[in-house]
Design a protein around this motif. Structure first.
Motif, PDB file in Angstrom:
ATOM      1  N   TRP A 151       0.786  -1.225   0.000  1.00 13.93           N
ATOM      2  CA  TRP A 151       0.000   0.000   0.000  1.00 13.93           C
ATOM      3  C   TRP A 151       0.825   1.286   0.000  1.00 13.93           C
ATOM      4  CZ3 TRP A 151      -4.566   0.566  -1.754  1.00 13.93           C
ATOM      5  CH2 TRP A 151      -5.504  -0.461  -1.674  1.00 13.93           C
ATOM      6  N   PRO A 152       1.983   1.360   0.643  1.00 10.82           N
ATOM      7  CA  PRO A 152       2.737   2.613   0.599  1.00 10.82           C
ATOM      8  C   PRO A 152       3.090   3.077  -0.817  1.00 10.82           C
ATOM      9  CG  PRO A 152       3.542   1.257   2.398  1.00 10.82           C
ATOM     10  CD  PRO A 152       2.579   0.404   1.620  1.00 10.82           C
ATOM     11  N   PRO A 198      -2.353  -3.182   7.578  1.00 12.79           N
ATOM     12  CA  PRO A 198      -1.377  -2.225   8.112  1.00 12.79           C
ATOM     13  C   PRO A 198      -1.498  -0.859   7.445  1.00 12.79           C
ATOM     14  CG  PRO A 198      -0.331  -4.340   7.697  1.00 12.79           C
ATOM     15  CD  PRO A 198      -1.708  -4.432   7.112  1.00 12.79           C
ATOM     16  N   GLY A 199      -1.521   0.189   8.264  1.00 13.87           N
ATOM     17  CA  GLY A 199      -1.607   1.549   7.751  1.00 13.87           C
ATOM     18  C   GLY A 199      -3.015   2.096   7.655  1.00 13.87           C
TER      19      GLY A 199
END
Length: 276
Positions: A163-164, A220-221
């Motif tokens: 995702w980043p 995550p995130g």
């Protein structure tokens, strides 16, 4: 919202797929190709199936109907194959089913003609979803009642594994040189004009609403499943706006016939060294 059914009988595995999907019967008397949360690819492959299947259907492409299938792990106790038994035992709860298309045939580009308009629509859709699994090696297309049907999108949306970097992925090109429909002179201009304006935030969000919260939780995130849905919407709508400018189909080469538009159907442009 996808219909929810319960599996009543595990019929047989389909060993063509790496995730070992299986044919099951359900309490609605339907027969489905079932994909499991316990498979090695994990829940994100099921998310990709739901999102891509929902988008395809909303854009007028043919995909088998999807359902949520509730699996009681006890079904696996009678399975003699240890690999299948372990998969069933580890996949209790909600899984994904695709309507089984009886009598369908795997797509063969030598036997089935695809028009430029349909080839362009499918290729553009695969570029939108970054689908790397519609090659001449593994078409993931069926022919049923004379029509082309799209299946197996678990390898698409590859950016949701990181995702980043997902927002940057919206601008990444799509090399369609190995795409199974590249030989059929896909009309990408027509596909863009028809499909791109329809990929709105509302349409993508509507498709994301079919993904169970449990398959998006603890990402995550992100704080909540709806935050993950919003990220999918953001990336897909951004990609739809300009991906047509970054689709490439390589020239024909002796060892890569899939790179040659028209190769399989005898319609190569003679100026490129083929027949017409």
């Amino acid at each position: 919202m996808l219909t929810e059914v319960a599996a009543t009988r595990y019929v047989t595995p389909l060993r063509e797929g790496g995730s070992l999907p299986g044919i099951v019967e359900a309490d609605d008397l339907g027969t489905y190709v079932m994909k499991f949360t316990g498979a090695g690819q994990g829940r994100k492959s099921l998310v990709a199936e739901v999102v891509c299947g929902g988008l395809a259907r909303r854009l007028g492409l043919r995909v088998p109907d999807l359902v949520r299938i509730w699996l009681d792990p006890v079904i696996g106790l009678a399975e003699p194959d240890q690999e299948v038994q372990a998969l069933l035992k580890s996949s209790g709860g909600l899984n994904l089913g695709m309507d089984y298309l009886p009598g369908s045939l795997g797509f063969d580009p030598l036997a089935y003609e695809v028009g430029p308009a349909e080839a362009g629509r499918v290729l553009w859709f695969d570029a939108l979803t970054a689908n790397v699994d519609r090659s001449w090696r593994n078409p993931n297309l069926l022919v049923w009642h004379g029509d082309l049907w799209l299946i197996d999108h678990g390898a698409a949306l590859i950016w949701h594994h990181n995702w980043p970097s997902a927002d940057a992925s919206a601008a990444r090109p799509y090399d369609a040189s190995d795409h199974v429909l590249a030989p059929f002179r896909p009309d990408l201009a027509g596909a863009v004009a028809d499909l791109a304006p329809r990929v709105t935030p509302d349409l993508v969000a509507d498709a994301l609403a079919d993904v169970p919260d449990a398959w998006l939780a603890d990402e995550p995130g992100f704080d909540a499943p709806d935050d993950v849905r919003a990220a999918y919407v953001r990336v897909l709508t951004a990609r739809a706006a300009g991906i047509h400018e970054r689709i490439t189909i390589g020239p024909p080469t002796p060892d890569r016939p899939s790179r040659a538009p028209g190769w399989l159907t005898g319609r190569l442009d003679p100026t490129r060294g083929g027949t017409k």
